[in-house]
Enzyme design. Structure first.
Site, PDB file in Angstrom:
ATOM      1  N   ASP A   1      19.587  10.831  55.473  1.00 56.05           N
ATOM      2  CA  ASP A   1      19.336  10.263  56.802  1.00 56.05           C
ATOM      3  C   ASP A   1      20.468  10.503  57.781  1.00 56.05           C
ATOM      4  O   ASP A   1      20.320  10.195  58.966  1.00 56.05           O
ATOM      5  CB  ASP A   1      19.092   8.751  56.661  1.00 56.05           C
TER       6      ASP A   1
ATOM      7  N   HIS B   1      24.192   5.798  48.540  1.00 57.01           N
ATOM      8  CA  HIS B   1      22.899   6.004  47.874  1.00 57.01           C
ATOM      9  C   HIS B   1      22.941   5.349  46.498  1.00 57.01           C
ATOM     10  O   HIS B   1      23.967   5.335  45.841  1.00 57.01           O
ATOM     11  CB  HIS B   1      22.619   7.505  47.707  1.00 57.01           C
TER      12      HIS B   1
HETATM   13  C1  SDX Z   1      17.022   6.593  51.426  1.00 56.78           C
HETATM   14  O1  SDX Z   1      16.389   5.625  46.645  1.00 56.78           O
HETATM   15  C2  SDX Z   1      16.165   6.765  47.275  1.00 56.78           C
HETATM   16  O2  SDX Z   1      16.027   7.797  46.696  1.00 56.78           O
HETATM   17  C3  SDX Z   1      16.033   6.617  48.783  1.00 56.78           C
HETATM   18  C4  SDX Z   1      15.975   7.919  49.584  1.00 56.78           C
HETATM   19  C5  SDX Z   1      14.681   8.653  49.334  1.00 56.78           C
HETATM   20  O3  SDX Z   1      14.651   9.864  49.562  1.00 56.78           O
HETATM   21  O4  SDX Z   1      13.670   7.975  49.001  1.00 56.78           O
HETATM   22  O5  SDX Z   1      17.067   8.744  49.235  1.00 56.78           O
HETATM   23  C6  SDX Z   1      16.016   7.642  51.076  1.00 56.78           C
HETATM   24  O6  SDX Z   1      16.677   5.445  51.489  1.00 56.78           O
HETATM   25  C7  SDX Z   1      18.473   6.998  51.596  1.00 56.78           C
HETATM   26  C8  SDX Z   1      19.408   5.783  51.852  1.00 56.78           C
HETATM   27  C9  SDX Z   1      19.295   5.408  53.338  1.00 56.78           C
HETATM   28  N1  SDX Z   1      19.987   4.131  53.595  1.00 56.78           N
HETATM   29  C10 SDX Z   1      21.104   4.095  54.318  1.00 56.78           C
HETATM   30  O7  SDX Z   1      21.720   5.091  54.719  1.00 56.78           O
HETATM   31  C11 SDX Z   1      21.574   2.689  54.645  1.00 56.78           C
HETATM   32  C12 SDX Z   1      23.063   2.564  54.360  1.00 56.78           C
HETATM   33  N2  SDX Z   1      23.267   2.678  52.912  1.00 56.78           N
HETATM   34  C13 SDX Z   1      23.373   1.414  52.181  1.00 56.78           C
HETATM   35  O8  SDX Z   1      22.538   0.400  52.636  1.00 56.78           O
HETATM   36  C14 SDX Z   1      23.374   1.640  50.669  1.00 56.78           C
HETATM   37  O9  SDX Z   1      24.227   2.688  50.424  1.00 56.78           O
HETATM   38  C15 SDX Z   1      22.072   1.896  49.928  1.00 56.78           C
HETATM   39  C16 SDX Z   1      21.055   0.845  50.203  1.00 56.78           C
HETATM   40  C17 SDX Z   1      21.520   3.231  50.301  1.00 56.78           C
HETATM   41  C18 SDX Z   1      22.410   1.894  48.430  1.00 56.78           C
HETATM   42  O10 SDX Z   1      22.827   0.646  48.136  1.00 56.78           O
HETATM   43  P1  SDX Z   1      23.211   0.209  46.610  1.00 56.78           P
HETATM   44  O11 SDX Z   1      22.999   1.311  45.654  1.00 56.78           O
HETATM   45  O12 SDX Z   1      22.548  -1.082  46.345  1.00 56.78           O
HETATM   46  O13 SDX Z   1      24.755   0.082  46.686  1.00 56.78           O
HETATM   47  P2  SDX Z   1      25.501  -1.203  47.143  1.00 56.78           P
HETATM   48  O14 SDX Z   1      24.850  -1.753  48.382  1.00 56.78           O
HETATM   49  O15 SDX Z   1      25.676  -2.083  45.969  1.00 56.78           O
HETATM   50  O16 SDX Z   1      26.899  -0.565  47.601  1.00 56.78           O
HETATM   51  C19 SDX Z   1      27.947  -0.371  46.682  1.00 56.78           C
HETATM   52  C20 SDX Z   1      29.200  -0.650  47.508  1.00 56.78           C
HETATM   53  C21 SDX Z   1      29.181  -2.035  48.148  1.00 56.78           C
HETATM   54  O17 SDX Z   1      30.532  -2.411  48.304  1.00 56.78           O
HETATM   55  P3  SDX Z   1      31.187  -3.388  47.134  1.00 56.78           P
HETATM   56  O18 SDX Z   1      30.303  -4.606  47.080  1.00 56.78           O
HETATM   57  O19 SDX Z   1      31.162  -2.559  45.855  1.00 56.78           O
HETATM   58  O20 SDX Z   1      32.590  -3.672  47.649  1.00 56.78           O
HETATM   59  O21 SDX Z   1      29.263   0.282  48.609  1.00 56.78           O
HETATM   60  C22 SDX Z   1      29.166  -0.429  49.833  1.00 56.78           C
HETATM   61  C23 SDX Z   1      28.583  -1.795  49.513  1.00 56.78           C
HETATM   62  O22 SDX Z   1      29.023  -2.751  50.466  1.00 56.78           O
HETATM   63  N3  SDX Z   1      28.266   0.369  50.678  1.00 56.78           N
HETATM   64  C24 SDX Z   1      28.490   0.646  51.954  1.00 56.78           C
HETATM   65  C25 SDX Z   1      27.428   1.477  52.334  1.00 56.78           C
HETATM   66  N4  SDX Z   1      26.609   1.672  51.304  1.00 56.78           N
HETATM   67  C26 SDX Z   1      27.127   0.968  50.266  1.00 56.78           C
HETATM   68  N5  SDX Z   1      29.481   0.269  52.801  1.00 56.78           N
HETATM   69  C27 SDX Z   1      29.385   0.753  54.055  1.00 56.78           C
HETATM   70  N6  SDX Z   1      28.390   1.552  54.518  1.00 56.78           N
HETATM   71  C28 SDX Z   1      27.408   1.938  53.675  1.00 56.78           C
HETATM   72  N7  SDX Z   1      26.435   2.722  54.113  1.00 56.78           N
END
Ligand code: SDX
Length: 437
Positions: free
Chosen positions: A371, A313
């Site tokens: 989720d 998140h």
């Molecule tokens: C919702 O914003 C809100 O409030 C949204 C929400 C709401 O109520 O409105 O809470 C609802 O959208 C919840 C999130 C649902 N999405 C998912 O579950 C999809 C999977 N999650 C990722 O796509 C991600 O965690 C996000 C999009 C939710 C957040 O992404 P960020 O903050 O941009 O973080 P990032 O992508 O920069 O990740 C940081 C690191 C990265 O690795 P490094 O580059 O530092 O090595 O964490 C890794 C990412 O690759 N990472 C994951 C991951 N999420 C982040 N690796 C594996 N699986 C994951 N799910």
């Protein structure tokens, strides 16, 4: 917001004179550096694609403490609201700032109940879609189309219009979501029943049919209502920011909410519950718990592009409090339906256990989000996977409206118009076609 005694000074190594920037404090959470005059003072913009360090507005509606894993709606912890209130009380709180007393609750519930039917013409929109259209494609169209029917509530600058549009959207979204579902399965629509609760009415419109009486299961009714509460609002997430930016042009409330529906559909946002359940089903089909280790290796291999959906998140760097409540709801529903041995629930708990012990996730502070379990409980209730995000949109509509109304009521608001760092061609001359290489 309160002007802080603290100030920020921006100095430049190229001899440009430093600039002093005011700092403002909220009631809780990070202070902000006010950069509204920065361009005028320096001719420079700030740069923050994805808005990781940017506050787009001030708001009094919802607060998240990402480090502690806390979520407050108008100051009330989500854990208390999920147990002591129902969704319509939560809607009242988000819209008007206080929980309703008994009389206010009765009046609000009645107002919403009396607006649950939609204009009969709207069913003809559905006929234009393929039966296998994704429900979010249908919903984006139907919500936007509401502006073609409710001309007496399309002036976003008129508080009375905003209030009736809010009631209409909260009341009609369940009807529209259920119709999108019925259309997809070729079943007749169910009209709302005014003697049922908001959640009970939705369950009946989803699973009832004209041939027999539908009995609302109180455990599923409570679970559905809690799912709505948990999804109601969440600060300036992508879809809420979309609604604010869209509404800042002065467009009507229905168009602005339709923009939020479209944004929520993405798998990185509200579409994650559908993607998460599909992920669990794929792992289950490939061997279940025995294959979890192999799957996690793929997730940790960046080149695979595989993410653990339902995890991570932008704000929560601790357990999403909604995920905990959703897991409890999962237990209640699976027990009620005799599905305690649901293999997907067991698989999800195993995935969570492994992830929370794995350095890759621990270092990146990746925890289950709202989720991760919501798909399992909705699937157990009988909701098809491709409707999960539609239910998220139904529940989040009140948050979008509350945030939109807060923006429009702020005398300082302006149309949103971000700037850019330009990296393209500077001026060049068009060559006649014959001379182009
Ligand atoms: C919702 O914003 C809100 O409030 C949204 C929400 C709401 O109520 O409105 O809470 C609802 O959208 C919840 C999130 C649902 N999405 C998912 O579950 C999809 C999977 N999650 C990722 O796509 C991600 O965690 C996000 C999009 C939710 C957040 O992404 P960020 O903050 O941009 O973080 P990032 O992508 O920069 O990740 C940081 C690191 C990265 O690795 P490094 O580059 O530092 O090595 O964490 C890794 C990412 O690759 N990472 C994951 C991951 N999420 C982040 N690796 C594996 N699986 C994951 N799910």
């Amino acid at each position: 917001m309160k002007l802080s005694d603290n100030k920020a000074t921006l100095s430049f190594s190229n001899g440009k004179s430093p600039v002093e920037l005011p700092v403002y404090e909220g009631t809780v959470g990070p202070d902000v550096i006010d950069i509204r005059k920065l361009y005028g003072q320096t001719g420079m913009f700030t740069y923050d694609p994805g808005f990781l360090s940017t506050a787009s507005c001030q708001s009094a509606i919802t607060y998240i403490d990402g480090d502690k894993g806390e979520l407050l709606y108008r100051g009330y912890p989500i854990e208390q609201l999920a147990v002591n209130c129902d969704y319509l009380e939560t809607c009242y709180l988000l819209l008007y700032g206080e929980l309703p007393n008994a009389a206010q609750k009765e009046e609000f519930d009645q107002r919403v109940t009396r607006h649950t039917m939609i204009n009969e013409q709207m069913q003809f929109f559905l006929r234009g879609f393929r039966r296998d259209a994704h429900p979010m494609a249908i919903l984006t169209g139907l919500v936007g189309a509401m502006s073609a029917f409710y001309h007496d509530s399309t002036d976003i600058n008129n508080p009375e219009h905003r209030d009736i549009a809010a009631i209409r959207l909260i009341a009609k979204l369940p009807t529209l979501v259920a119709m999108a579902y019925k259309y997809g399965v070729g079943a007749p629509y169910q009209y709302p029943q005014n003697n049922l609760s908001y959640a009970g009415n939705f369950l009946r419109m989803m699973f009832g049919n004209p041939c027999e009486e539908y009995k609302v299961n109180p455990v599923l009714e409570r679970a559905m209502d809690r799912i709505f509460i948990l999804h109601a609002d969440h600060e300036q997430n992508a879809s809420t920011s979309t609604v604010r930016l869209c509404g800042s042009s002065g467009t009507n409330p229905f168009a602005a909410i339709a923009a939020g529906v479209a944004c929520l559909w993405g798998p990185a946002h509200g579409g994650a519950n559908e993607a998460c359940l599909n992920m669990l089903e794929q792992i289950q089909a490939s061997g279940g718990v025995a294959k979890v280790g192999e799957f996690m290796e793929k997730v940790k291999d960046k080149s695979s592009g595989v993410k653990l959906m339902g995890f991570g998140h932008r704000v929560y760097k601790n357990y999403d409090p909604r995920a905990k409540l959703m897991q409890e709801t999962c237990n209640e529903v699976l027990a009620e339906l005799g599905l305690e041995k649901d293999p997907l629930f067991a698989l999800a708990k195993q995935l969570e256990k492994i992830a929370l012990e794995d350095d890759y996730f621990v270092q990146r502070k990746l925890y289950p989000n709202v989720d991760f379990y919501s798909g399992i409980v909705q699937r157990a209730i009988g909701i098809p996977v491709n409707l999960f995000t539609g239910i998220f949109a139904l529940a989040r509509t009140v948050g979008w409206i509350a945030q939109l109304n807060e923006m429009i009521s702020d005398p300082e608001y302006k149309i949103g118009r971000p700037r850019q760092l330009f990296t393209g061609h500077t001026t060049r001359t068009v060559k006649p076609l014959a001379e182009r290489g």
